[in-house]
Design an enzyme around this catalytic site. Structure first.
Site, PDB file in Angstrom:
ATOM      1  N   HIS A   1      10.993   4.310  -6.645  1.00 39.43           N
ATOM      2  CA  HIS A   1       9.762   5.025  -6.270  1.00 39.43           C
ATOM      3  C   HIS A   1       9.538   6.146  -7.286  1.00 39.43           C
ATOM      4  CE1 HIS A   1       6.551   6.549  -3.872  1.00 39.43           C
ATOM      5  NE2 HIS A   1       7.214   7.114  -2.875  1.00 39.43           N
TER       6      HIS A   1
ATOM      7  N   MET B   1      12.470   0.177 -15.725  1.00 39.06           N
ATOM      8  CA  MET B   1      11.899   1.316 -14.995  1.00 39.06           C
ATOM      9  C   MET B   1      10.493   1.673 -15.498  1.00 39.06           C
ATOM     10  SD  MET B   1      13.982   2.318 -12.646  1.00 39.06           S
ATOM     11  CE  MET B   1      14.445   0.635 -12.216  1.00 39.06           C
ATOM     12  N   GLY B   2       9.594   1.912 -14.529  1.00 38.84           N
ATOM     13  CA  GLY B   2       8.212   2.220 -14.870  1.00 38.84           C
ATOM     14  C   GLY B   2       7.333   0.993 -14.929  1.00 38.84           C
TER      15      GLY B   2
ATOM     16  N   HIS C   1       4.852  -3.166  -9.462  1.00 43.54           N
ATOM     17  CA  HIS C   1       4.299  -2.403  -8.342  1.00 43.54           C
ATOM     18  C   HIS C   1       4.150  -3.333  -7.154  1.00 43.54           C
ATOM     19  CE1 HIS C   1       1.687   0.272  -6.012  1.00 43.54           C
ATOM     20  NE2 HIS C   1       2.143   1.229  -6.792  1.00 43.54           N
TER      21      HIS C   1
ATOM     22  N   ARG D   1      -3.865   4.011 -12.832  1.00 46.55           N
ATOM     23  CA  ARG D   1      -3.530   5.345 -13.340  1.00 46.55           C
ATOM     24  C   ARG D   1      -2.849   5.297 -14.706  1.00 46.55           C
ATOM     25  NH1 ARG D   1       0.097   6.446  -8.163  1.00 46.55           N
ATOM     26  NH2 ARG D   1       0.670   4.329  -8.815  1.00 46.55           N
TER      27      ARG D   1
ATOM     28  N   ASP E   1       4.394   5.663 -13.675  1.00 43.67           N
ATOM     29  CA  ASP E   1       5.617   6.365 -14.084  1.00 43.67           C
ATOM     30  C   ASP E   1       6.013   6.089 -15.526  1.00 43.67           C
ATOM     31  OD1 ASP E   1       6.833   5.849 -10.774  1.00 43.67           O
ATOM     32  OD2 ASP E   1       6.070   7.690 -11.649  1.00 43.67           O
TER      33      ASP E   1
HETATM   34  C1  SDX Z   1       5.850   4.292  -7.607  1.00 43.81           C
HETATM   35  O1  SDX Z   1       4.048   2.186  -3.589  1.00 43.81           O
HETATM   36  C2  SDX Z   1       3.468   3.021  -4.387  1.00 43.81           C
HETATM   37  O2  SDX Z   1       2.233   3.160  -4.393  1.00 43.81           O
HETATM   38  C3  SDX Z   1       4.390   3.801  -5.269  1.00 43.81           C
HETATM   39  C4  SDX Z   1       3.724   4.656  -6.342  1.00 43.81           C
HETATM   40  C5  SDX Z   1       2.988   5.835  -5.733  1.00 43.81           C
HETATM   41  O3  SDX Z   1       2.086   6.362  -6.376  1.00 43.81           O
HETATM   42  O4  SDX Z   1       3.401   6.289  -4.635  1.00 43.81           O
HETATM   43  O5  SDX Z   1       2.821   3.858  -7.075  1.00 43.81           O
HETATM   44  C6  SDX Z   1       4.759   5.243  -7.292  1.00 43.81           C
HETATM   45  O6  SDX Z   1       6.858   4.319  -6.946  1.00 43.81           O
HETATM   46  C7  SDX Z   1       5.632   3.245  -8.664  1.00 43.81           C
HETATM   47  C8  SDX Z   1       6.845   2.264  -8.790  1.00 43.81           C
HETATM   48  C9  SDX Z   1       7.951   2.957  -9.580  1.00 43.81           C
HETATM   49  N1  SDX Z   1       9.171   2.108  -9.570  1.00 43.81           N
HETATM   50  C10 SDX Z   1       9.587   1.500 -10.714  1.00 43.81           C
HETATM   51  O7  SDX Z   1       8.976   1.517 -11.787  1.00 43.81           O
HETATM   52  C11 SDX Z   1      10.932   0.794 -10.553  1.00 43.81           C
HETATM   53  C12 SDX Z   1      10.893  -0.581 -11.228  1.00 43.81           C
HETATM   54  N2  SDX Z   1       9.992  -1.433 -10.444  1.00 43.81           N
HETATM   55  C13 SDX Z   1      10.550  -2.404  -9.554  1.00 43.81           C
HETATM   56  O8  SDX Z   1      11.714  -1.969  -8.903  1.00 43.81           O
HETATM   57  C14 SDX Z   1       9.473  -3.016  -8.656  1.00 43.81           C
HETATM   58  O9  SDX Z   1       8.435  -3.413  -9.462  1.00 43.81           O
HETATM   59  C15 SDX Z   1       8.922  -2.231  -7.486  1.00 43.81           C
HETATM   60  C16 SDX Z   1       9.990  -1.711  -6.598  1.00 43.81           C
HETATM   61  C17 SDX Z   1       8.071  -1.106  -7.947  1.00 43.81           C
HETATM   62  C18 SDX Z   1       8.039  -3.174  -6.671  1.00 43.81           C
HETATM   63  O10 SDX Z   1       8.876  -4.155  -6.271  1.00 43.81           O
HETATM   64  P1  SDX Z   1       8.461  -5.314  -5.271  1.00 43.81           P
HETATM   65  O11 SDX Z   1       7.044  -5.292  -4.881  1.00 43.81           O
HETATM   66  O12 SDX Z   1       9.461  -5.257  -4.172  1.00 43.81           O
HETATM   67  O13 SDX Z   1       8.633  -6.565  -6.195  1.00 43.81           O
HETATM   68  P2  SDX Z   1       9.976  -7.310  -6.428  1.00 43.81           P
HETATM   69  O14 SDX Z   1      11.090  -6.344  -6.688  1.00 43.81           O
HETATM   70  O15 SDX Z   1      10.149  -8.281  -5.307  1.00 43.81           O
HETATM   71  O16 SDX Z   1       9.692  -8.068  -7.799  1.00 43.81           O
HETATM   72  C19 SDX Z   1       9.019  -9.324  -7.790  1.00 43.81           C
HETATM   73  C20 SDX Z   1       9.595 -10.036  -9.005  1.00 43.81           C
HETATM   74  C21 SDX Z   1      11.131 -10.063  -8.958  1.00 43.81           C
HETATM   75  O17 SDX Z   1      11.537 -11.211  -9.663  1.00 43.81           O
HETATM   76  P3  SDX Z   1      12.412 -12.320  -8.830  1.00 43.81           P
HETATM   77  O18 SDX Z   1      13.641 -11.583  -8.334  1.00 43.81           O
HETATM   78  O19 SDX Z   1      11.521 -12.768  -7.681  1.00 43.81           O
HETATM   79  O20 SDX Z   1      12.714 -13.395  -9.837  1.00 43.81           O
HETATM   80  O21 SDX Z   1       9.264  -9.312 -10.216  1.00 43.81           O
HETATM   81  C22 SDX Z   1      10.474  -8.827 -10.804  1.00 43.81           C
HETATM   82  C23 SDX Z   1      11.567  -8.872  -9.749  1.00 43.81           C
HETATM   83  O22 SDX Z   1      12.819  -9.047 -10.362  1.00 43.81           O
HETATM   84  N3  SDX Z   1      10.247  -7.422 -11.156  1.00 43.81           N
HETATM   85  C24 SDX Z   1      10.833  -6.814 -12.196  1.00 43.81           C
HETATM   86  C25 SDX Z   1      10.348  -5.504 -12.163  1.00 43.81           C
HETATM   87  N4  SDX Z   1       9.499  -5.352 -11.124  1.00 43.81           N
HETATM   88  C26 SDX Z   1       9.450  -6.552 -10.507  1.00 43.81           C
HETATM   89  N5  SDX Z   1      11.705  -7.259 -13.128  1.00 43.81           N
HETATM   90  C27 SDX Z   1      12.108  -6.362 -14.062  1.00 43.81           C
HETATM   91  N6  SDX Z   1      11.679  -5.063 -14.088  1.00 43.81           N
HETATM   92  C28 SDX Z   1      10.818  -4.621 -13.156  1.00 43.81           C
HETATM   93  N7  SDX Z   1      10.400  -3.346 -13.194  1.00 43.81           N
END
Ligand code: SDX
Length: 384
Positions: free
Chosen positions: A226, A268-269, A272, A281, A325
């Site tokens: 997050h 990271m970053g 979503h 954004r 981010d």
């Molecule tokens: C914020 O919710 C909000 O609105 C949050 C926010 C706000 O303003 O409040 O926007 C702020 O928190 C933005 C998000 C910041 N977090 C990160 O950047 C951390 C890295 N991102 C991931 O952990 C992920 O993308 C999430 C947690 C943000 C979202 O994850 P989801 O919706 O649970 O998606 P997922 O993890 O199920 O991913 C789906 C697929 C997966 O592949 P498979 O396992 O199905 O093969 O996409 C892949 C994931 O592995 N994937 C990524 C990835 N994000 C998704 N692979 C590598 N790097 C990534 N960043």
């Protein structure tokens, strides 16, 4: 239970309630009807804070009195100042990080707020404005203590964004730096039922107090999935820089990314839960950050070049886009802000969204209590 259990892990895709505050869609990000690009271009953070907390755009006189009220509330109680003086020791010699210290500081403010146990709309709005005004002072004093220097006191001649930068560094920020900070605060202010906001609503839903709900939200935002992602994104880019050397060799960057993919690393970053075609954004902040890098010098331009190559690979090979981010990490680094203060600055902005949601929850409450589908052992006897 009247119907078969339906559930989605992580509540993915579940509509958990209604809100008048924000709409997060692939098509647009809207705060109370205003599109994010319109607000980033035309509104100050103080105007957006008023919009979120009060529910409408302020008139010129309302804005002036709101700004003056915030300035008058920037100082923090002596007991919190004494706690923040220990930040250097807690960070350098113990296990504290700035997000934890900010969480403690906000929690301490509750004990000294005369309205703490009053959940009325009027008291909640007063508490929201006090927290909005005081969080930058907590961040500034904490950073001063970490830098082993005397506290830099708030400057009432400065805007909210300028004062935040001033208190961390003791230098009056340039107009350009203030503009970038102000827009980043606008972009971070609100995002419907994200994890930290939903946390605040769950706590408010029990009729607990606003400070408690904000304390829980800060803990939720800290996580690298997050809000903590803005720090983690910059740490990831620093790791790539250390691995590939000072020059941006695209073959080396590509090899680093391929290994990250093979290791199933979360970059990271990126990604979503809602935005699958890009975060509205991100390009706004990326553009401002790149301009700041070009003004700052070659090292920072190279950082953005590196980030853009990482982004190109993520988009072309994984169809995964940067969230806010990713550009934030590069931008705040270019501005010279210490990495561990990136997520506390996110708090300094998102306090407006959290408080708007807490007030909305208190005003039309229903305890938030979902069910769980039981998948444990079948019923059995203890004496069997
Ligand atoms: C914020 O919710 C909000 O609105 C949050 C926010 C706000 O303003 O409040 O926007 C702020 O928190 C933005 C998000 C910041 N977090 C990160 O950047 C951390 C890295 N991102 C991931 O952990 C992920 O993308 C999430 C947690 C943000 C979202 O994850 P989801 O919706 O649970 O998606 P997922 O993890 O199920 O991913 C789906 C697929 C997966 O592949 P498979 O396992 O199905 O093969 O996409 C892949 C994931 O592995 N994937 C990524 C990835 N994000 C998704 N692979 C590598 N790097 C990534 N960043």
């Amino acid at each position: 239970m009247t119907s078969a259990p339906t559930h989605a892990k992580g509540l993915e895709g579940v509509i958990a309630g209604e809100t008048e505050i924000c709409n997060v869609e692939q098509s647009a990000l809207i705060y109370r009807g205003y599109e994010i690009a319109d607000l980033a271009e035309n509104a100050s953070f103080e105007e957006v804070a008023y919009l979120l907390l009060v529910g409408r755009k302020p008139s010129a006189s309302e804005l002036e009195s709101f700004e003056n009220e915030l300035k008058s509330e920037r100082s923090i109680p002596d007991s919190v100042r004494s706690f923040l003086k220990t930040s250097g020791d807690l960070v350098h010699h113990h296990s504290a990080v700035p997000m934890d210290l900010l969480r403690t500081g906000v929690s301490m403010l509750a004990h000294l707020d005369p309205d703490c146990q009053d959940n009325s709309p009027e008291a909640n709005l007063r508490k929201s404005k006090r927290l909005l005004a005081k969080i930058p002072t907590i961040i500034g004093h904490m950073q001063n203590a970490i830098d082993a220097r005397d506290f830099i006191e708030p400057d009432s001649s400065l805007s909210h964004a300028a004062n935040l930068l001033w208190m961390m560094t003791g230098e009056k920020p340039s107009d350009e730096a203030v503009k970038v900070m102000d827009v980043s605060l606008v972009l971070y202010a609100e995002h419907d039922y994200n994890a930290s906001t939903f946390t605040s609503r769950v706590i408010a839903g029990t009729l607990s107090d606003l400070h408690g709900a904000v304390t829980g939200a800060i803990a939720a935002l800290k996580g690298p999935l997050h809000g903590g992602a803005n720090e983690a994104a910059m740490e990831m880019l620093a790791e790539i820089r250390a691995d590939i050397g000072h020059e941006n060799d695209n073959a080396k960057i590509h090899a680093w990314m391929e290994k990250a993919f093979a290791d199933k690393r979360k970059l990271m970053g990126f990604g979503h839960r809602v935005y699958k075609n890009g975060d509205h954004r991100a390009p706004i902040l990326h553009g401002l950050g790149r301009k700041a890098a070009e003004a700052r010098g070659e090292e920072f331009v190279k950082l953005f070049d590196l980030g853009e190559e990482v982004q190109r690979i993520m988009e072309t090979e994984k169809n995964i886009f940067p969230n806010v981010d990713f550009p934030c990490g590069m931008t705040y680094y270019t501005m010279g802000i210490p990495v561990p203060q990136y997520t506390p600055i996110f708090v300094a902005s998102r306090i407006t969204g959290w408080c708007a949601h807490i007030m909305e929850q208190h005003a039309n409450n229903r305890l938030i209590r979902p069910r769980a589908a039981y998948v444990g052992p079948a019923t059995r006897n203890w004496n069997d």
